[in-house]
Scaffold this active site. Structure first.
Site, mmCIF file in Angstrom:
data_model
loop_
_atom_site.group_PDB
_atom_site.id
_atom_site.type_symbol
_atom_site.label_atom_id
_atom_site.label_comp_id
_atom_site.label_asym_id
_atom_site.label_seq_id
_atom_site.Cartn_x
_atom_site.Cartn_y
_atom_site.Cartn_z
ATOM 1 C CG ASP A 150 -0.245 0.083 2.534
ATOM 2 O OD1 ASP A 150 0.841 -0.502 2.659
ATOM 3 O OD2 ASP A 150 -0.752 0.735 3.463
ATOM 4 C CG HIS B 20 -1.454 -7.167 -1.825
ATOM 5 N ND1 HIS B 20 -2.686 -7.198 -2.436
ATOM 6 C CD2 HIS B 20 -1.500 -6.096 -0.989
ATOM 7 C CE1 HIS B 20 -3.434 -6.208 -1.988
ATOM 8 N NE2 HIS B 20 -2.733 -5.517 -1.099
ATOM 9 C CD GLU C 78 0.586 -5.570 1.927
ATOM 10 O OE1 GLU C 78 -0.299 -6.156 2.577
ATOM 11 O OE2 GLU C 78 0.653 -4.327 1.825
ATOM 12 C CG ASP D 29 3.355 -15.901 -6.857
ATOM 13 O OD1 ASP D 29 3.197 -14.731 -6.441
ATOM 14 O OD2 ASP D 29 4.022 -16.176 -7.882
HETATM 15 O O1 G3I Z 1 -1.231 -9.782 18.973
HETATM 16 C C1 G3I Z 1 -2.083 -10.900 18.693
HETATM 17 C C2 G3I Z 1 -1.661 -12.069 19.550
HETATM 18 O O2 G3I Z 1 -1.870 -11.752 20.908
HETATM 19 C C3 G3I Z 1 -2.482 -13.287 19.138
HETATM 20 O O3 G3I Z 1 -2.022 -14.410 19.836
HETATM 21 C C4 G3I Z 1 -2.326 -13.538 17.642
HETATM 22 C C5 G3I Z 1 -3.226 -14.685 17.180
HETATM 23 O O4 G3I Z 1 -3.492 -14.611 15.813
HETATM 24 O O5 G3I Z 1 -2.692 -12.389 16.926
HETATM 25 C C6 G3I Z 1 -1.911 -11.259 17.236
HETATM 26 O O6 G3I Z 1 -2.348 -10.189 16.452
HETATM 27 C C7 G3I Z 1 -1.954 -10.174 15.106
HETATM 28 C C8 G3I Z 1 -1.180 -8.897 14.856
HETATM 29 O O7 G3I Z 1 -0.848 -8.790 13.492
HETATM 30 C C9 G3I Z 1 0.129 -8.856 15.660
HETATM 31 O O8 G3I Z 1 0.995 -9.871 15.258
HETATM 32 C C10 G3I Z 1 -3.172 -10.238 14.216
HETATM 33 O O9 G3I Z 1 -3.788 -11.497 14.341
HETATM 34 C C11 G3I Z 1 -2.783 -10.016 12.755
HETATM 35 O O10 G3I Z 1 -3.940 -9.932 11.955
HETATM 36 C C12 G3I Z 1 -1.988 -8.741 12.631
HETATM 37 O O11 G3I Z 1 -1.503 -8.649 11.311
HETATM 38 C C13 G3I Z 1 -0.979 -7.394 10.906
HETATM 39 C C14 G3I Z 1 -1.764 -6.875 9.700
HETATM 40 O O12 G3I Z 1 -1.177 -5.681 9.228
HETATM 41 C C15 G3I Z 1 -3.231 -6.597 10.025
HETATM 42 O O13 G3I Z 1 -3.339 -5.612 10.966
HETATM 43 C C16 G3I Z 1 0.469 -7.616 10.517
HETATM 44 O O14 G3I Z 1 1.246 -7.934 11.676
HETATM 45 C C17 G3I Z 1 1.045 -6.372 9.862
HETATM 46 O O15 G3I Z 1 2.319 -6.679 9.339
HETATM 47 C C18 G3I Z 1 0.128 -5.894 8.729
HETATM 48 O O16 G3I Z 1 0.641 -4.680 8.285
HETATM 49 C C19 G3I Z 1 0.083 -4.144 7.092
HETATM 50 C C20 G3I Z 1 -0.424 -2.741 7.425
HETATM 51 O O17 G3I Z 1 -1.528 -2.851 8.318
HETATM 52 C C21 G3I Z 1 -0.801 -1.974 6.167
HETATM 53 N N1 G3I Z 1 0.272 -1.973 5.216
HETATM 54 C C22 G3I Z 1 0.675 -3.311 4.833
HETATM 55 C C23 G3I Z 1 1.170 -4.089 6.020
HETATM 56 C C24 G3I Z 1 1.675 -5.472 5.639
HETATM 57 O O18 G3I Z 1 0.656 -6.371 5.314
HETATM 58 O O1 9MR Z 2 -3.802 -3.488 0.121
HETATM 59 C C1 9MR Z 2 -4.053 -3.574 1.514
HETATM 60 C C2 9MR Z 2 -2.829 -4.140 2.213
HETATM 61 O O2 9MR Z 2 -1.749 -3.254 2.077
HETATM 62 C C3 9MR Z 2 -3.139 -4.408 3.672
HETATM 63 O O3 9MR Z 2 -2.090 -5.122 4.276
HETATM 64 C C4 9MR Z 2 -4.408 -5.222 3.809
HETATM 65 C C5 9MR Z 2 -4.808 -5.413 5.261
HETATM 66 O O4 9MR Z 2 -5.044 -4.201 5.890
HETATM 67 O O5 9MR Z 2 -5.476 -4.594 3.147
HETATM 68 C C6 9MR Z 2 -5.255 -4.425 1.757
HETATM 69 O O6 9MR Z 2 -6.344 -3.767 1.219
HETATM 70 C C7 9MR Z 2 -7.504 -4.546 1.033
HETATM 71 C C8 9MR Z 2 -8.542 -4.175 2.073
HETATM 72 O O7 9MR Z 2 -8.109 -4.492 3.371
HETATM 73 C C9 9MR Z 2 -9.836 -4.871 1.786
HETATM 74 N N1 9MR Z 2 -10.299 -4.578 0.433
HETATM 75 C C10 9MR Z 2 -9.325 -4.984 -0.590
HETATM 76 C C11 9MR Z 2 -8.026 -4.248 -0.376
HETATM 77 C C12 9MR Z 2 -7.023 -4.610 -1.462
HETATM 78 O O8 9MR Z 2 -6.815 -5.979 -1.549
#
Ligand code: G3I
Ligand code: 9MR
Length: 584
Positions: free
Chosen positions: A183, A506, A557, A548
């Site tokens: 993103d 992604h 991603e 993939d």
């Molecule tokens: O902290 C809890 C933990 O207590 C629990 O045991 C575990 C069980 O699943 O979950 C943990 O939380 C997770 C959290 O990351 C911390 O590790 C969530 O399930 C998981 O959904 C969450 O994922 C994050 C994701 O964003 C959604 O918020 C990823 O770490 C993080 O790398 C990812 O980051 C995204 C940005 O939001 C947007 N830009 C892209 C980026 C990469 O995908």
């Molecule tokens: O593209 C977004 C990615 O960078 C984030 O990690 C992800 C989770 O927050 O969300 C992606 O965006 C999606 C959104 O959450 C739901 N609608 C589709 C978007 C693109 O795939």
């Protein structure tokens, strides 16, 4: 040298097996093995006692042969028995075929002095491709050249961040920095661990990075390219500090952009609510940067000092606002427009306090931070991630141990024990099927699991540098092997490298640019059985929960906080190879 005469039989067997669909695949580090490094390949489902052969490329000469080791079952992959081919004692540089009669593939094995040199450089260059607000010119970006996007010269103060000085509707200038991931938003929390990891790589391996060029617009100046690249993001981070010292959590759209190029993205940008986590991460990184850039005062006069002041100001804000979470759901209930991009929310901040106090104590030697460290217990130190940063403070305190005031000696001793005990625990569990440190417990396979593998490797490299014990180095090498192909999915997880690597990450530019190969040098997130993207994954076991597919953002991603530990691990290993310290 003996001739391997049965290769006709081998091909026939391979075809029969391929048709019958048995997964008798050989998985190797697709980029190669160091000359005196451990060299292990993994094969699934073979007859007990099968032999393997390393042959010349024309199959004419067998240069090495051995018997596969007894099978282990791969708990987190496909539950199939895995046998290892160990050819560590073969130390002839070159390019070979690895043959296991009955296996479906005959991978090409490279044995060379610095197998991670090219990928290490490309992973740093990956950051250049993530730059916001500037065009990527053909001279540096080749076929992935693109227009500038997101100038961020008029970014709105979101209603959640409004103050008397900066009311709703006013704008600030916050250009540059790296896009976070696939993103186009820029998040301070994730920038924190990323910049830390790159600067820690620089300070641990500076002789290596001082002469390493990867062709960016600043390559002709006197600063090492790695520091130039880091500066591009650090300068952006500095613009994210409000006049009161607090730091905006992110610079973002209200909602994610579509799958478009950066220059086509026109949605308004906002800086949102200041948070304690962002402010402490900022304080930690600025204090660390102040130390490193102090060596470059002549080239960058004033930068080190500005970083230090910004760090202290941020800490002071955090002291006055010790518990401001970034809770996007609650924020959206009160403020408009609703913000739905990545949250990077964290409610456990003891580790952020510890990290910031550690960096500030080392840089300033001020009693405030030393006192903080002495008063508080060390938080649980885990493999680091964006929301678990205690290990970053631990690395810095141990790296700078000789400079620490005596009062912190006991703390450093206990951190040393934590580091070694955990390194031993990582190695203890590394005797699983594929013989990698990564993947010995289900919890390793989270969103961004490849960064877990890389960060485990960094932990082990710190243990190696502190003790000189090669088993830690070999553990780190095993995770390099994992990332580069010796894993249950058989992917080399860095775009543009290896014989089987992600083609559909992604990653908005890679999706929208109309160019077949994705932007190179990017590490994808990796296996994640959470499958939060709702896509169909072909396999259900944690280590194989990867596809993939460019819609599968939970496993495919790319992100700056995943590239950074890969930069550290693979360049660090490469540096150590140049120092002649690999080996059994
Ligand atoms: O902290 C809890 C933990 O207590 C629990 O045991 C575990 C069980 O699943 O979950 C943990 O939380 C997770 C959290 O990351 C911390 O590790 C969530 O399930 C998981 O959904 C969450 O994922 C994050 C994701 O964003 C959604 O918020 C990823 O770490 C993080 O790398 C990812 O980051 C995204 C940005 O939001 C947007 N830009 C892209 C980026 C990469 O995908
Ligand atoms: O593209 C977004 C990615 O960078 C984030 O990690 C992800 C989770 O927050 O969300 C992606 O965006 C999606 C959104 O959450 C739901 N609608 C589709 C978007 C693109 O795939």
């Amino acid at each position: 040298m003996t001739l391997y005469k049965n290769y006709t039989l081998f091909f026939v067997t391979a075809i029969v097996v391929a048709i019958s669909g048995n997964a008798q695949q050989i998985q190797i580090n697709q980029l190669g093995y160091g000359i005196d490094a451990p060299k292990i390949a993994a094969v699934t489902n073979m007859e007990k006692g099968s032999r393997f052969y390393l042959t010349s490329l024309n199959y004419g000469d067998t240069v090495y042969s051995g018997v596969l080791l007894p099978a282990h079952t791969d708990t987190y992959a496909n539950q199939m028995p895995v046998q290892l081919a160990d050819f560590s004692t073969f130390q002839q540089p070159g390019v070979y075929h690895l043959l296991v009669p009955g296996a479906q593939n005959q991978p090409i094995v490279h044995i060379q002095s610095q197998p991670f040199y090219a990928v290490g450089k490309a992973l740093i260059k990956g950051f250049y491709y993530q730059r916001a607000s500037m065009p990527l010119l053909p001279a540096y970006a080749g076929m992935w050249r693109r227009e500038a996007g997101h100038p961020d010269t008029a970014v709105f103060i979101h209603s959640s961040a409004a103050t008397a000085q900066r009311p709703v509707g006013s704008v600030i200038v916050t250009p540059g920095g790296w896009y976070d991931a696939g993103d186009y938003n820029k998040y301070i929390v994730n920038s924190g661990i990323t910049v830390y990891t790159l600067l820690n790589a620089y300070s641990n391996f500076s002789p290596y990075f001082d002469t390493l060029h990867f062709y960016i617009p600043e390559s002709n100046n006197t600063l090492p390219d790695l520091l130039d690249e880091v500066l591009y993001n650090l300068r952006w981070m500095l613009t994210m500090q409000d006049t009161d010292g607090g730091v905006y959590h992110k610079c973002t759209n209200a909602a994610f952009d579509g799958m478009i190029m950066p220059n086509a993205a026109m949605q308004p940008r906002y800086v949102v609510q200041k948070s304690t986590a962002a402010t402490l991460d900022f304080a930690a990184v600025m204090a660390q940067a102040s130390r490193i850039f102090a060596q470059w005062n002549q080239v960058l006069p004033g930068l080190s000092d500005s970083c230090k002041k910004a760090a202290i100001h941020a800490w002071q804000w955090a002291e006055g606002h010790p518990n401001i979470d970034y809770n996007q759901v609650q924020m959206n209930a009160k403020f408009k427009p609703a913000i739905t991009t990545g949250a990077y929310g964290d409610t456990q901040l003891l580790d952020e306090w510890f990290w910031a106090a550690a960096e500030l104590a080392i840089t300033t030697e001020d009693a405030v931070y030393i006192h903080w460290l002495l008063q508080y217990k060390v938080p649980p130190v885990t493999i680091p991630s964006w929301n678990r940063v205690a290990a970053l403070g631990m690395y810095s305190l141990l790296d700078n141990r000789r400079l620490l005031p005596q009062k912190l000696g006991l703390l450093a001793d206990s951190l040393y024990r934590v580091l070694i005990q955990n390194a031993d625990a990582l190695l203890h569990h590394a005797n699983g099927a594929m013989h990698t440190v990564m993947g010995q417990c289900a919890d390793d396979f989270i969103w961004g699991s490849n960064a877990v593998a890389a960060n485990q490797g960094i932990w082990l490299l710190h243990a190696f540098m502190l003790t000189g014990q090669r088993r830690y180095l070999n553990g780190a090498l095993s995770n390099a092997d994992y990332l580069l192909g010796r894993n249950a999915s058989g992917y080399c997880y860095v775009t543009g490298f290896g014989v089987k690597s992600p083609m559909h990450p992604h990653h908005r530019p890679s999706i929208a640019d109309g160019i077949e190969p994705p932007v190179p040098g990017l590490l994808v997130g990796g296996p994640n059985p959470g499958k939060q993207d709702g896509q169909a994954y072909p396999n259900i076991f944690p280590e194989t929960a990867y596809t993939d597919n460019d819609k599968a953002y939970a496993c495919n991603e790319i992100a700056i906080n995943w590239n950074a530990p890969a930069v550290y691990l693979l360049n660090g290993l490469n540096y150590l190879a140049t120092q002649g310290v690999w080996g059994k």
